[in-house]
Design an enzyme around this catalytic site. Structure first.
Site, PDB file in Angstrom:
ATOM      1  N   SER A 127       0.493  -1.372  -0.103  1.00 48.72           N
ATOM      2  CA  SER A 127       0.133   0.103   0.322  1.00 48.72           C
ATOM      3  C   SER A 127       0.921   1.173  -0.450  1.00 48.72           C
ATOM      4  O   SER A 127       2.028   1.355   0.961  1.00 48.72           O
ATOM      5  CB  SER A 127      -0.830   0.662   1.142  1.00 48.72           C
ATOM      6  OG  SER A 127      -1.157   1.222   1.009  1.00 48.72           O
TER       7      SER A 127
ATOM      8  N   HIS B 175      -1.026  -1.827  -3.609  1.00 49.89           N
ATOM      9  CA  HIS B 175      -2.077  -1.018  -3.670  1.00 49.89           C
ATOM     10  C   HIS B 175      -2.571   0.216  -3.972  1.00 49.89           C
ATOM     11  O   HIS B 175      -2.112   1.382  -2.733  1.00 49.89           O
ATOM     12  CB  HIS B 175      -1.987  -1.853  -1.982  1.00 49.89           C
ATOM     13  CG  HIS B 175      -3.814  -1.834  -1.595  1.00 49.89           C
ATOM     14  ND1 HIS B 175      -4.211  -2.579  -1.203  1.00 49.89           N
ATOM     15  CD2 HIS B 175      -3.988  -0.678  -0.467  1.00 49.89           C
ATOM     16  CE1 HIS B 175      -5.797  -1.810  -0.808  1.00 49.89           C
ATOM     17  NE2 HIS B 175      -5.924  -1.110  -0.044  1.00 49.89           N
TER      18      HIS B 175
ATOM     19  N   ASP C 174      -4.956   3.267  -2.211  1.00 48.77           N
ATOM     20  CA  ASP C 174      -5.340   3.958  -1.324  1.00 48.77           C
ATOM     21  C   ASP C 174      -6.351   5.334  -1.577  1.00 48.77           C
ATOM     22  O   ASP C 174      -6.150   6.386  -1.878  1.00 48.77           O
ATOM     23  CB  ASP C 174      -5.103   4.579  -0.501  1.00 48.77           C
ATOM     24  CG  ASP C 174      -4.841   2.637   0.131  1.00 48.77           C
ATOM     25  OD1 ASP C 174      -5.822   1.838   0.317  1.00 48.77           O
ATOM     26  OD2 ASP C 174      -4.051   2.412   1.151  1.00 48.77           O
TER      27      ASP C 174
ATOM     28  N   MET D 208      -9.512   8.036  -2.047  1.00 44.79           N
ATOM     29  CA  MET D 208      -9.771   8.405  -0.872  1.00 44.79           C
ATOM     30  C   MET D 208     -10.289  10.279  -1.426  1.00 44.79           C
ATOM     31  O   MET D 208     -10.213  10.514  -1.420  1.00 44.79           O
ATOM     32  CB  MET D 208      -9.662   8.593   0.728  1.00 44.79           C
ATOM     33  CG  MET D 208      -8.366   7.382   1.180  1.00 44.79           C
ATOM     34  SD  MET D 208      -8.165   7.824   2.683  1.00 44.79           S
ATOM     35  CE  MET D 208      -7.040   5.752   2.845  1.00 44.79           C
TER      36      MET D 208
ATOM     37  N   HIS E 112      -7.879   0.457  -4.628  1.00 47.91           N
ATOM     38  CA  HIS E 112      -9.210   0.252  -3.432  1.00 47.91           C
ATOM     39  C   HIS E 112      -9.632   1.590  -3.187  1.00 47.91           C
ATOM     40  O   HIS E 112      -9.290   2.400  -2.293  1.00 47.91           O
ATOM     41  CB  HIS E 112      -8.276  -0.008  -2.244  1.00 47.91           C
ATOM     42  CG  HIS E 112      -9.082   0.171  -0.591  1.00 47.91           C
ATOM     43  ND1 HIS E 112      -8.410   0.044   0.767  1.00 47.91           N
ATOM     44  CD2 HIS E 112     -10.947  -0.013  -0.862  1.00 47.91           C
ATOM     45  CE1 HIS E 112      -9.429   0.036   1.155  1.00 47.91           C
ATOM     46  NE2 HIS E 112     -10.595  -0.202   1.325  1.00 47.91           N
TER      47      HIS E 112
ATOM     48  N   MET F 117     -11.883   4.132  -1.748  1.00 47.91           N
ATOM     49  CA  MET F 117     -12.936   4.258  -1.317  1.00 47.91           C
ATOM     50  C   MET F 117     -13.764   6.081  -1.144  1.00 47.91           C
ATOM     51  O   MET F 117     -13.231   7.047  -0.187  1.00 47.91           O
ATOM     52  CB  MET F 117     -12.162   4.737   1.014  1.00 47.91           C
ATOM     53  CG  MET F 117     -11.724   3.740   1.222  1.00 47.91           C
ATOM     54  SD  MET F 117      -9.754   3.082   2.130  1.00 47.91           S
ATOM     55  CE  MET F 117      -8.885   3.583   0.672  1.00 47.91           C
TER      56      MET F 117
ATOM     57  N   MET G  91     -11.904  -5.161   6.165  1.00 46.94           N
ATOM     58  CA  MET G  91     -10.899  -4.384   6.581  1.00 46.94           C
ATOM     59  C   MET G  91     -10.498  -3.952   7.411  1.00 46.94           C
ATOM     60  O   MET G  91     -11.316  -4.959   8.089  1.00 46.94           O
ATOM     61  CB  MET G  91     -11.833  -2.972   6.271  1.00 46.94           C
ATOM     62  CG  MET G  91     -11.653  -2.184   4.838  1.00 46.94           C
ATOM     63  SD  MET G  91      -9.874  -2.106   4.031  1.00 46.94           S
ATOM     64  CE  MET G  91      -9.523  -0.803   5.161  1.00 46.94           C
TER      65      MET G  91
ATOM     66  N   GLY H 185      -8.879   4.946   6.205  1.00 50.90           N
ATOM     67  CA  GLY H 185      -9.130   6.689   6.159  1.00 50.90           C
ATOM     68  C   GLY H 185      -7.117   6.285   6.389  1.00 50.90           C
ATOM     69  O   GLY H 185      -6.768   7.561   5.918  1.00 50.90           O
ATOM     70  N   PHE H 186      -6.427   5.740   7.062  1.00 51.43           N
ATOM     71  CA  PHE H 186      -5.382   6.044   7.502  1.00 51.43           C
ATOM     72  C   PHE H 186      -4.850   5.023   7.650  1.00 51.43           C
ATOM     73  O   PHE H 186      -4.698   3.738   7.937  1.00 51.43           O
ATOM     74  CB  PHE H 186      -5.669   6.725   8.809  1.00 51.43           C
ATOM     75  CG  PHE H 186      -5.656   8.403   8.544  1.00 51.43           C
ATOM     76  CD1 PHE H 186      -6.024   9.078   8.349  1.00 51.43           C
ATOM     77  CD2 PHE H 186      -7.284   7.866   8.931  1.00 51.43           C
ATOM     78  CE1 PHE H 186      -6.028  10.725   8.329  1.00 51.43           C
ATOM     79  CE2 PHE H 186      -8.492   9.239   8.477  1.00 51.43           C
ATOM     80  CZ  PHE H 186      -7.764  10.746   8.279  1.00 51.43           C
TER      81      PHE H 186
ATOM     82  N   GLY I 104      -1.497   3.037   9.682  1.00 53.46           N
ATOM     83  CA  GLY I 104      -1.207   2.624  10.708  1.00 53.46           C
ATOM     84  C   GLY I 104      -1.646   2.562  11.892  1.00 53.46           C
ATOM     85  O   GLY I 104      -1.719   2.496  12.504  1.00 53.46           O
TER      86      GLY I 104
ATOM     87  N   ASP J 291      -7.016  -5.839   4.706  1.00 52.24           N
ATOM     88  CA  ASP J 291      -6.189  -4.393   4.625  1.00 52.24           C
ATOM     89  C   ASP J 291      -6.544  -3.769   5.941  1.00 52.24           C
ATOM     90  O   ASP J 291      -7.725  -3.773   6.826  1.00 52.24           O
ATOM     91  CB  ASP J 291      -7.002  -3.939   3.841  1.00 52.24           C
ATOM     92  CG  ASP J 291      -6.353  -1.941   2.981  1.00 52.24           C
ATOM     93  OD1 ASP J 291      -4.983  -2.142   3.733  1.00 52.24           O
ATOM     94  OD2 ASP J 291      -7.048  -1.918   2.848  1.00 52.24           O
ATOM     95  N   GLY J 292      -5.155  -3.564   6.803  1.00 54.29           N
ATOM     96  CA  GLY J 292      -5.165  -3.128   7.943  1.00 54.29           C
ATOM     97  C   GLY J 292      -4.659  -3.156   9.256  1.00 54.29           C
ATOM     98  O   GLY J 292      -4.900  -3.956   9.586  1.00 54.29           O
ATOM     99  N   GLY J 293      -3.436  -2.661   9.421  1.00 56.88           N
ATOM    100  CA  GLY J 293      -2.707  -3.350  10.648  1.00 56.88           C
ATOM    101  C   GLY J 293      -1.869  -4.765  10.143  1.00 56.88           C
ATOM    102  O   GLY J 293      -1.843  -5.372  11.191  1.00 56.88           O
TER     103      GLY J 293
HETATM  104  C1  DX5 Z   1      -6.606   2.187   5.080  1.00 58.60           C
HETATM  105  C2  DX5 Z   1      -5.954   1.601   3.478  1.00 58.60           C
HETATM  106  C3  DX5 Z   1      -5.256   0.602   3.930  1.00 58.60           C
HETATM  107  C4  DX5 Z   1      -3.782   1.757   4.798  1.00 58.60           C
HETATM  108  C5  DX5 Z   1      -3.207   0.137   5.322  1.00 58.60           C
HETATM  109  O1  DX5 Z   1      -8.200   3.202   4.952  1.00 58.60           O
HETATM  110  O2  DX5 Z   1      -7.004   1.304   3.140  1.00 58.60           O
HETATM  111  O3  DX5 Z   1      -5.096   0.127   3.249  1.00 58.60           O
HETATM  112  O4  DX5 Z   1      -2.709   2.113   4.004  1.00 58.60           O
HETATM  113  O5  DX5 Z   1      -2.111   0.397   6.267  1.00 58.60           O
HETATM  114  P1  DX5 Z   1      -1.639  -0.114   7.163  1.00 58.60           P
HETATM  115  O6  DX5 Z   1      -0.348  -1.083   6.750  1.00 58.60           O
HETATM  116  O7  DX5 Z   1      -0.466   0.988   7.747  1.00 58.60           O
HETATM  117  O8  DX5 Z   1      -2.069   0.051   8.664  1.00 58.60           O
HETATM  118 ZN    ZN Z   2      -6.910   0.078   1.140  1.00 57.39          ZN
END
Ligand code: DX5
Ligand code: ZN
Length: 230
Positions: free
Chosen positions: A8, A33, A35, A37, A66, A68, A139, A144-145, A147, A174-176
């Site tokens: 990502s 990936h 993102d 938004m 992706h 959003m 998800m 949104g973010f 980290g 996706d996420g963490g």
């Molecule tokens: C969040 C994104 C993710 C994000 C993942 O809304 O869709 O793709 O970049 O970031 P990490 O891997 O740091 O959780």
């Molecule tokens: Zn994503």
């Protein structure tokens, strides 16, 4: 199922985007990936079709786009100007009342269609669509973010969806996602792993991708199809 790692670029150095993509490509990543938004569906604004087109020019790694955004149907055409059959365009089930028509729009543009589902959205909402898509993106943070911390409770939903999904359906999380959390997602049934911080936050992208791949492979889902529904 083949394990795929999707880098990502939300956490890449935006002033060096081309180089960052080359670096993850050389490090053996399976997907890029992206993102997207819109500041409405999620409280952040990132990249648009112009960036997707630019990335397509500099890499042969398939894109994992992706979306959003609200009203994804209105933007399918602009995001698919330069894409090809190996690229995936994913929209959120929460962002449309007519997911099947968005899936068809994407497929008619010649690429793969994916549906994304938020952590607190029930799996039943996508149940009837699993046969119509190429990938389900679950998800494991609120979008949104980058980290944020991995939400482990989502693994129960992944497990149920994997049990009823067609066997060849890619399920992405996706996420963490990091070496410490990927095993839970993999053993629940995910086989595609988006990661921003745990790749771009490291000095050696190859080591980072290999660490994720190793943990995912060692803990991958074992098929025992029981059939049924959620
Ligand atoms: C969040 C994104 C993710 C994000 C993942 O809304 O869709 O793709 O970049 O970031 P990490 O891997 O740091 O959780
Ligand atoms: Zn994503």
């Amino acid at each position: 199922m083949q394990i795929k790692i999707s880098a990502s670029i939300l956490s890449a150095d935006s002033t060096q985007l081309g180089n960052e993509i080359k670096r993850v490509e050389q490090a053996g990543v399976d997907l890029i990936h992206i993102d997207v938004m819109d500041g409405h569906f999620v409280p952040n604004i990132t990249m648009g079709p112009f960036i997707v087109e630019g990335i397509k020019k500099i890499t042969n790694v398939p894109l994992d786009i992706h979306l959003m955004i609200e009203n994804p149907d209105k933007y399918v055409e602009s995001f698919t100007q330069k894409t090809d059959k190996d690229d995936i365009l994913t929209f959120h089930i929460e962002a449309t009342d007519d997911p099947l028509s968005v899936i068809n729009l994407i497929k008619n543009r010649g690429l793969k269609a994916g549906i994304a589902i938020n952590p607190d959205t029930q799996g039943q909402v996508v149940e009837k669509l699993l046969g119509a898509i190429d990938m389900l993106l679950v998800m494991t943070v609120y979008p949104g973010f980058s980290g944020q911390a991995f939400k482990k409770y989502v693994c129960e939903k992944i497990k149920k969806l994997r049990e009823i999904a067609p066997e060849n359906l890619d399920i992405e999380v996706d996420g963490g996602i990091k070496p410490e959390t990927i095993a839970d997602a993999a053993s629940a049934g995910a086989n595609v792993f988006a990661a921003a911080t745990s790749i771009f936050g490291k000095d050696d992208y190859k080591d980072a991708i290999e660490a994720l791949r190793k943990e995912a492979n060692e803990n991958s889902y074992q098929f025992m199809k029981s059939g049924g529904s959620l």
